[in-house]
Design a protein around this motif. Sequence first.
Motif, PDB file in Angstrom:
ATOM      1  N   UNK A   1    -116.123-100.167  38.860  1.00 49.52           N
ATOM      2  CA  UNK A   1    -116.140 -98.787  38.896  1.00 49.52           C
ATOM      3  C   UNK A   1    -116.572 -98.197  37.605  1.00 49.52           C
ATOM      4  N   UNK A   2    -116.631 -98.955  36.380  1.00 53.58           N
ATOM      5  CA  UNK A   2    -116.932 -98.440  35.141  1.00 53.58           C
ATOM      6  C   UNK A   2    -118.478 -98.687  35.360  1.00 53.58           C
ATOM      7  N   UNK A   3    -119.224 -99.765  35.771  1.00 52.03           N
ATOM      8  CA  UNK A   3    -120.601-100.093  35.872  1.00 52.03           C
ATOM      9  C   UNK A   3    -121.046 -99.004  37.022  1.00 52.03           C
TER      10      UNK A   3
ATOM     11  N   UNK B   1    -125.963 -88.399  46.955  1.00 52.76           N
ATOM     12  CA  UNK B   1    -125.783 -89.669  47.649  1.00 52.76           C
ATOM     13  C   UNK B   1    -124.898 -90.745  46.563  1.00 52.76           C
ATOM     14  N   UNK B   2    -125.256 -90.589  45.183  1.00 51.64           N
ATOM     15  CA  UNK B   2    -124.669 -91.609  44.216  1.00 51.64           C
ATOM     16  C   UNK B   2    -123.628 -91.030  43.283  1.00 51.64           C
ATOM     17  N   UNK B   3    -124.110 -90.021  42.391  1.00 51.96           N
ATOM     18  CA  UNK B   3    -123.297 -89.748  41.404  1.00 51.96           C
ATOM     19  C   UNK B   3    -122.301 -88.636  41.725  1.00 51.96           C
ATOM     20  N   UNK B   4    -122.377 -87.985  42.766  1.00 55.04           N
ATOM     21  CA  UNK B   4    -121.410 -86.739  43.166  1.00 55.04           C
ATOM     22  C   UNK B   4    -120.094 -87.567  43.871  1.00 55.04           C
ATOM     23  N   UNK B   5    -119.692 -88.775  43.266  1.00 51.11           N
ATOM     24  CA  UNK B   5    -118.419 -89.591  43.599  1.00 51.11           C
ATOM     25  C   UNK B   5    -117.852 -90.046  42.714  1.00 51.11           C
ATOM     26  N   UNK B   6    -116.473 -89.896  42.463  1.00 47.52           N
ATOM     27  CA  UNK B   6    -115.586 -90.279  41.364  1.00 47.52           C
ATOM     28  C   UNK B   6    -114.677 -91.379  41.988  1.00 47.52           C
ATOM     29  N   UNK B   7    -114.892 -92.404  41.565  1.00 47.62           N
ATOM     30  CA  UNK B   7    -113.961 -93.642  41.862  1.00 47.62           C
ATOM     31  C   UNK B   7    -112.488 -93.206  41.399  1.00 47.62           C
ATOM     32  N   UNK B   8    -111.340 -93.608  42.119  1.00 42.57           N
ATOM     33  CA  UNK B   8    -110.352 -93.365  41.587  1.00 42.57           C
ATOM     34  C   UNK B   8    -109.699 -94.560  40.902  1.00 42.57           C
ATOM     35  N   UNK B   9    -108.775 -94.517  39.928  1.00 46.35           N
ATOM     36  CA  UNK B   9    -108.393 -95.695  39.148  1.00 46.35           C
ATOM     37  C   UNK B   9    -107.670 -96.749  39.970  1.00 46.35           C
ATOM     38  N   UNK B  10    -107.495 -97.932  39.835  1.00 45.81           N
ATOM     39  CA  UNK B  10    -106.780 -99.009  40.745  1.00 45.81           C
ATOM     40  C   UNK B  10    -105.349 -98.707  40.758  1.00 45.81           C
TER      41      UNK B  10
END
Length: 234
Positions: free
Chosen positions: A69-71, A104-113
């Motif tokens: 996620x960080x990468x 398509x790429x950056x407009x997406x925030x991954x949630x914490x595990x």
Amino acid sequence: MLLRRVSQHVKTQNWFAVAIDFFIVIAGILIAFQITSWNEARKDSKRELQIIDRLQSEFTMLENETEEYIEFVESTKPIIAEFEQQIINYPEDANLELMKRFFETAFSLPRPAGQSDTYQQLIASGDMNVLDNQTLLAELVNHASLTDYFLHVNQATREWSRSYVVPLVRLRSLLNVLPLEEAVSSSGTKADLIVAINLYKEVFEDQLNILKAHKESFAELNKMLIDEKHEKNL
């Protein structure tokens, strides 16, 4: 056989022999208890090691997931900056493909595990006492609390920021069905879009900081689990 011999010794008042017989009986009971205790301790130790192994495996997976996620977040920061410049300079040098690339790429925030399944099972079953290392237990509880906090903050941030990034959400939808100029003009004013992208950047950075802090917690916990597993295997 032993009872008959004790009775004979009592009848003959051979108290020394009676004492020896009782000593043999008591010693036998103590040995039986000790063997049972050893077997139980061995089973508990084996089960504890299995739990530690499962915890370490799951937390390693969650740590690796967080690292990915960080990468991903780090890799999309230039795309956000690129999109911001597109909005600031619009309509000069407007580029439909670059704008679409952002959504398509950056407009997406991954949630914490989330939490470890094994840890949640231990809590639900009340079996946390299987782990005898109090420092490890405390770290597991602290990490779980931190995870809950991060998940709560993440959800609260998403809900709070949702209304502010409406122009961006609208633009993302319109870019696929309208010409660029019409899509941008129908999404709100230029000022609305600039405010929205700046807010999104702040949320994005906050999310990145959360992920990094979470990864550090995973790494610390994994180190403790590996050390504990090594110690148990000695």
